[in-house]
Design an enzyme around this catalytic site. Sequence first.
Site, PDB file in Angstrom:
ATOM      1  N   GLU A 160       5.432  10.776  -2.296  1.00 47.73           N
ATOM      2  CA  GLU A 160       6.794  10.502  -1.821  1.00 47.73           C
ATOM      3  C   GLU A 160       7.835  11.255  -2.636  1.00 47.73           C
ATOM      4  O   GLU A 160       8.798  10.672  -3.132  1.00 47.73           O
ATOM      5  CB  GLU A 160       7.055   8.990  -1.817  1.00 47.73           C
ATOM      6  N   ASN A 204       1.350  13.784  -0.964  1.00 48.73           N
ATOM      7  CA  ASN A 204       1.309  12.658  -0.021  1.00 48.73           C
ATOM      8  C   ASN A 204       2.724  12.144   0.259  1.00 48.73           C
ATOM      9  O   ASN A 204       3.519  11.973  -0.674  1.00 48.73           O
ATOM     10  CB  ASN A 204       0.477  11.539  -0.685  1.00 48.73           C
ATOM     11  N   HIS A 240       2.483   5.206   8.416  1.00 50.56           N
ATOM     12  CA  HIS A 240       2.790   3.798   8.693  1.00 50.56           C
ATOM     13  C   HIS A 240       3.549   3.834  10.021  1.00 50.56           C
ATOM     14  O   HIS A 240       4.741   4.142  10.039  1.00 50.56           O
ATOM     15  CB  HIS A 240       3.666   3.212   7.590  1.00 50.56           C
ATOM     16  N   GLU A 269      -2.936   5.859   4.147  1.00 54.11           N
ATOM     17  CA  GLU A 269      -2.078   4.675   4.311  1.00 54.11           C
ATOM     18  C   GLU A 269      -1.823   4.332   5.766  1.00 54.11           C
ATOM     19  O   GLU A 269      -0.743   3.883   6.135  1.00 54.11           O
ATOM     20  CB  GLU A 269      -0.736   4.885   3.580  1.00 54.11           C
ATOM     21  N   ASP A 271      -1.438   2.398   9.021  1.00 54.28           N
ATOM     22  CA  ASP A 271      -1.354   1.054   9.602  1.00 54.28           C
ATOM     23  C   ASP A 271      -0.354   1.101  10.746  1.00 54.28           C
ATOM     24  O   ASP A 271       0.414   2.050  10.872  1.00 54.28           O
ATOM     25  CB  ASP A 271      -1.047  -0.043   8.562  1.00 54.28           C
TER      26      ASP A 271
HETATM   27  C1  XIL Z   1       2.346  -0.630  -1.852  1.00 57.87           C
HETATM   28  C2  XIL Z   1       1.222  -1.641  -2.057  1.00 57.87           C
HETATM   29  O1  XIL Z   1       0.528  -1.758  -0.838  1.00 57.87           O
HETATM   30  C3  XIL Z   1       1.792  -2.960  -2.473  1.00 57.87           C
HETATM   31  O2  XIL Z   1       0.743  -3.868  -2.816  1.00 57.87           O
HETATM   32  C4  XIL Z   1       2.704  -2.771  -3.672  1.00 57.87           C
HETATM   33  O3  XIL Z   1       3.306  -4.000  -4.001  1.00 57.87           O
HETATM   34  C5  XIL Z   1       3.764  -1.734  -3.381  1.00 57.87           C
HETATM   35  O4  XIL Z   1       3.147  -0.527  -2.988  1.00 57.87           O
HETATM   36  N1  XIL Z   1       3.645   3.942   0.044  1.00 57.87           N
HETATM   37  C6  XIL Z   1       2.736   4.136  -0.959  1.00 57.87           C
HETATM   38  C7  XIL Z   1       1.933   3.002  -1.455  1.00 57.87           C
HETATM   39  O5  XIL Z   1       2.507   5.286  -1.349  1.00 57.87           O
HETATM   40  O6  XIL Z   1       1.575   3.133  -2.807  1.00 57.87           O
HETATM   41  C8  XIL Z   1       2.640   1.674  -1.243  1.00 57.87           C
HETATM   42  O7  XIL Z   1       1.754   0.638  -1.611  1.00 57.87           O
HETATM   43  C9  XIL Z   1       3.075   1.546   0.193  1.00 57.87           C
HETATM   44  C10 XIL Z   1       4.021   2.653   0.571  1.00 57.87           C
END
Ligand code: XIL
Length: 516
Positions: A160, A204, A240, A269, A271
């Site tokens: 990010e 990422n 996401h 990631e 979902d």
């Molecule tokens: C999130 C985790 O899922 C949570 O458990 C934590 O509290 C916060 O981080 N982008 C990312 C991940 O790169 O590391 C994040 O994960 C979600 C968003």
Amino acid sequence: MTHRTITLLTALLVSLLLPATTVAEDYPPTGPRLKSLADLVDFDIGYASRYNFREQANATLYEQIVKAEFNIVTPENSVKWENVHPDRNRYDFQDMDDLVTFAQQQNMVLHGHPLLWYNQNPAWLDTLAPAEVEAAMVDHIQTVVGRYKNSIAIWDVVNEGLEDTANGGGLRDNIWLQAMGEAYIVKAFEEARRADPDAILVYNDYDVGTLTQKSQEMYDRVSGWVAAGVPIDAVGLQMHVTANFTQYEEFSDNMQRYVDLGLDVYITEFDVKALSVEDYIPQADVYEGVLRRCLAEPRCQAFQIWGIDDLNSWQPFFDPLPFDDEFKIKPAYYGMQRALSTRVLNLEQGAELVGFSVEAGALRRTADEAWVSLPDVDLTPNFQRMTLRYAAATAGNTVELRAGSIGGAVLKSIELPATGTASSYAVVEAEFDSAGESPNLVVVANTDDAATSALSLDWIQFSAPTISLVGSGNGTGSGSGSVGWLTLGNLTLWALLVAGTRRRCRRGNSQSRSDS
Ligand code: XIL
């Protein structure tokens, strides 16, 4: 009565008989495990593992599920700075070590996440003078990557690093940028490469799966890094997304441009937000659709979901994962199962190409009589859904699917509407009856157009046709409709186990390294 009619009636019957409440079912699922399907095509299907995963409600079931379903794992929180590097001179590897041991016992690939991020950093980092930040970063990368040199194969080096478009875009403000300027990114990749020359190094980010302003900025920066020789091997697209996701073409185009830079792609990631139980079917379609697109791209290496169950999701109110709060199986699970059961043929793998040449990964027609032979396609069950990705500069093109040879019976003729140019792609789907036909198929391109290069073919997938039942709204409402379709899908899927023929460019091989 044809096979298709029986299939449709079965679906309807099942949907009427089963109560709507059975929308989620107890583990284990019907049909093959995701991991066994993925292994067949040398593909990585994965999840993010909870911090302290052995201590939680349903821990036994959790372990049973992840062992059976996945062949790659990412630590959701275990190796974030606040956990792994809580004090300036103290590392705490316990949770990550535990996950490494577990993953190795299960023969899972490990994908480390993240080395540098703006979030979940320990308070002590903020107390450093800017001049001390670089040394802390170098120490961290050398220590963490070095420790897991023989166990963690893939690292999200920078996570990010871009600001949201709504906030003006550009590089995201973080402690690294403040201390080192944009050079921190180059430096981080170099340090990671130095610590483990064999690791796959990933940039990422989120909101970059389709063609948005942010994804354009990411692409521009990543191309710049590649051109400047920064040791980056892959991009991670977090994805996401929501249950009304439809931008599959943009997603494929986006992957393609990174592949053209010589990079691998990881869907990280993943979902899918649902607003209610009614969204579970569209949610499953998105799981299936994105995974199918990833599978159609030989350099899309992995599809990794962020958690496994809705209760422990980082966004629990949106039920975004394939298992519900009680770890029951949702339709999204079967969406992934369907996608992984789909047979993908990248067309340039055809044993015989006549009148086509391969250009930038796609087949471009070079002669009037152009055809591709696809040897040994598994055509069980008898009804197949065929999905073809193509680009056509002009109207009037068709493709015929013929059985056996160029002179064989026409199984299906499909019109290919113009897409604008010979490099703007679209997808057509058709169903055909393949009962008793030869496993050797021939795709013939027909066109009246003299400009023979006006048509290109990208890939073709053969899958079970049952998903259209949902799309056409068959059944008696979303709840019961979903059950009918799930059950039918499973019956079909049992018959659909096929050997993978997909050519993959594996991580760490000469191609992925020398191309980048
Ligand atoms: C999130 C985790 O899922 C949570 O458990 C934590 O509290 C916060 O981080 N982008 C990312 C991940 O790169 O590391 C994040 O994960 C979600 C968003």
